[in-house]
Design an enzyme around this catalytic site. Structure first.
Site, PDB file in Angstrom:
ATOM      1  N   LYS A 240       0.819  -1.203   0.000  1.00 14.88           N
ATOM      2  CA  LYS A 240       0.000   0.000   0.000  1.00 14.88           C
ATOM      3  C   LYS A 240       0.864   1.269   0.000  1.00 14.88           C
ATOM      4  O   LYS A 240       2.075   1.222   0.218  1.00 14.88           O
ATOM      5  CB  LYS A 240      -0.982  -0.025   1.166  1.00 14.88           C
ATOM      6  CG  LYS A 240      -2.043  -1.107   0.944  1.00 14.88           C
ATOM      7  CD  LYS A 240      -3.192  -1.048   1.903  1.00 14.88           C
ATOM      8  CE  LYS A 240      -4.261  -2.076   1.494  1.00 14.88           C
ATOM      9  NZ  LYS A 240      -5.386  -2.126   2.442  1.00 14.88           N
ATOM     10  N   ARG A 275      -3.246 -10.391   5.071  1.00 19.01           N
ATOM     11  CA  ARG A 275      -3.635 -10.445   3.657  1.00 19.01           C
ATOM     12  C   ARG A 275      -2.485  -9.870   2.839  1.00 19.01           C
ATOM     13  O   ARG A 275      -2.167  -8.686   2.948  1.00 19.01           O
ATOM     14  CB  ARG A 275      -4.927  -9.640   3.449  1.00 19.01           C
ATOM     15  CG  ARG A 275      -5.492  -9.715   2.043  1.00 19.01           C
ATOM     16  CD  ARG A 275      -6.809  -8.938   1.951  1.00 19.01           C
ATOM     17  NE  ARG A 275      -7.404  -9.041   0.620  1.00 19.01           N
ATOM     18  CZ  ARG A 275      -7.118  -8.201  -0.390  1.00 19.01           C
ATOM     19  NH1 ARG A 275      -6.268  -7.198  -0.196  1.00 19.01           N
ATOM     20  NH2 ARG A 275      -7.696  -8.361  -1.566  1.00 19.01           N
TER      21      ARG A 275
END
Length: 295
Positions: A240, A275
């Site tokens: 991210k 994840r």
């Protein structure tokens, strides 16, 4: 914990032994170690791997590779949730993911469906998926909570404000951790009121969803507070933007080392489900960290 270090499988238990609010199991898995959830996006526009698995054959091949790399769960999604992403019609979402779910489930994979749409949830579960992963914490589709309750399946409730198209406009907090905690607890309570079992619920604070830059750092540093809600904690931070900010890595695909470092930190704060894109690297890092981290 004499001899625990000889078997890394037990180190997570040792580290969490004084945290009695950590559940012992979720989704049929013992939480005696962190679970690794491999990301499989069957989309043209996901922020990191959009377009990489557009054909069913390519996505199935990628899913097999995640299984071989050690993924406990494969998270299959047909709708991008990157900032600014538009909603995908449910028929198109189903077309993208159902053949992939069917094939991988038939080969023994534990599949979660990354969706906020009730019809896709039903179709995915009927195709062999076992878990629902909803970025809206069952708030987007009014029928979603009923689906999860009636199916009796495990679910990940993630914190987000607004929609992917608008969420960055809502990244304003007076007290970030407290507000995310409160809002996620409210979504959890709504799920319980709908008849979803407490043991079926995992909670995700939503790194990168209506949180920008250093807000994500602050949220990770406060992650241990989410243990007080009494559910398994799932964290999705792989590749991210804040990883790129901290590591000065512009390209998302170059952020795996930083993602692994952040994932290990998240586990040290109580995260039970990670994840990730880089399953093999994360699995290896966890094994070494667990073997070395003994009180």
């Amino acid at each position: 914990f004499e001899r625990v270090w000889l078997n890394p499988e037990y180190v997570f238990v040792a580290l969490m032994a004084d945290r009695l609010d950590i559940p012992g199991s979720w989704a049929g898995f013992s939480l005696n170690r962190p679970l690794v959830m491999g990301i499989l996006n069957v989309t043209p526009d996901s922020f990191s791997d959009g377009g990489a698995h557009l054909t069913h054959e390519s996505a199935i091949h990628a899913g097999r590779a995640l299984m071989q790399a050690g993924a406990d769960i494969i998270d299959v999604g047909g709708e991008s949730a990157r900032p600014g992403a538009k909603e995908v019609e449910q028929a198109e979402e189903a077309r993208r993911i159902l053949p992939v779910i069917k094939a991988l489930a038939a080969e023994g994979a534990v599949i979660s469906v990354d969706t906020r749409h009730a019809l896709t949830m039903v179709a995915g579960l009927d195709a062999g998926a076992r878990i629902i992963n909803d970025i809206s914490a069952l708030g987007h589709d009014p029928k979603a909570a009923h689906v999860v309750a009636s199916k009796g399946c495990p679910v990940i409730l993630m914190h987000m404000r607004g929609l992917p198209e608008t969420m960055n406009c809502h990244a304003h907090y007076a007290d970030l951790v407290d507000e995310v905690l409160l809002e996620l607890a409210e979504r959890r309570d709504t799920a319980l009121d709908a008849g979803i079992s407490p043991a079926a619920i995992a909670l995700d604070p939503g790194i990168g969803f209506a949180k920008k830059g250093n807000q994500n750092v602050a949220l990770l540093r406060g992650l241990a507070m989410f243990r007080d809600l009494g559910h398994a904690i799932a964290v999705g931070l792989s590749r991210k933007q804040f990883i790129g900010m901290l590591s000065e890595s512009v390209q998302a695909a170059q952020r795996d080392p930083g993602s692994i470092a952040a994932a290990i930190f998240a586990v040290s704060q109580g995260a039970a489900v990670l994840r990730v894109h880089d399953v093999a690297g994360t699995v290896q890092a966890l094994r070494v960290w667990q073997a070395l981290t003994v009180a």
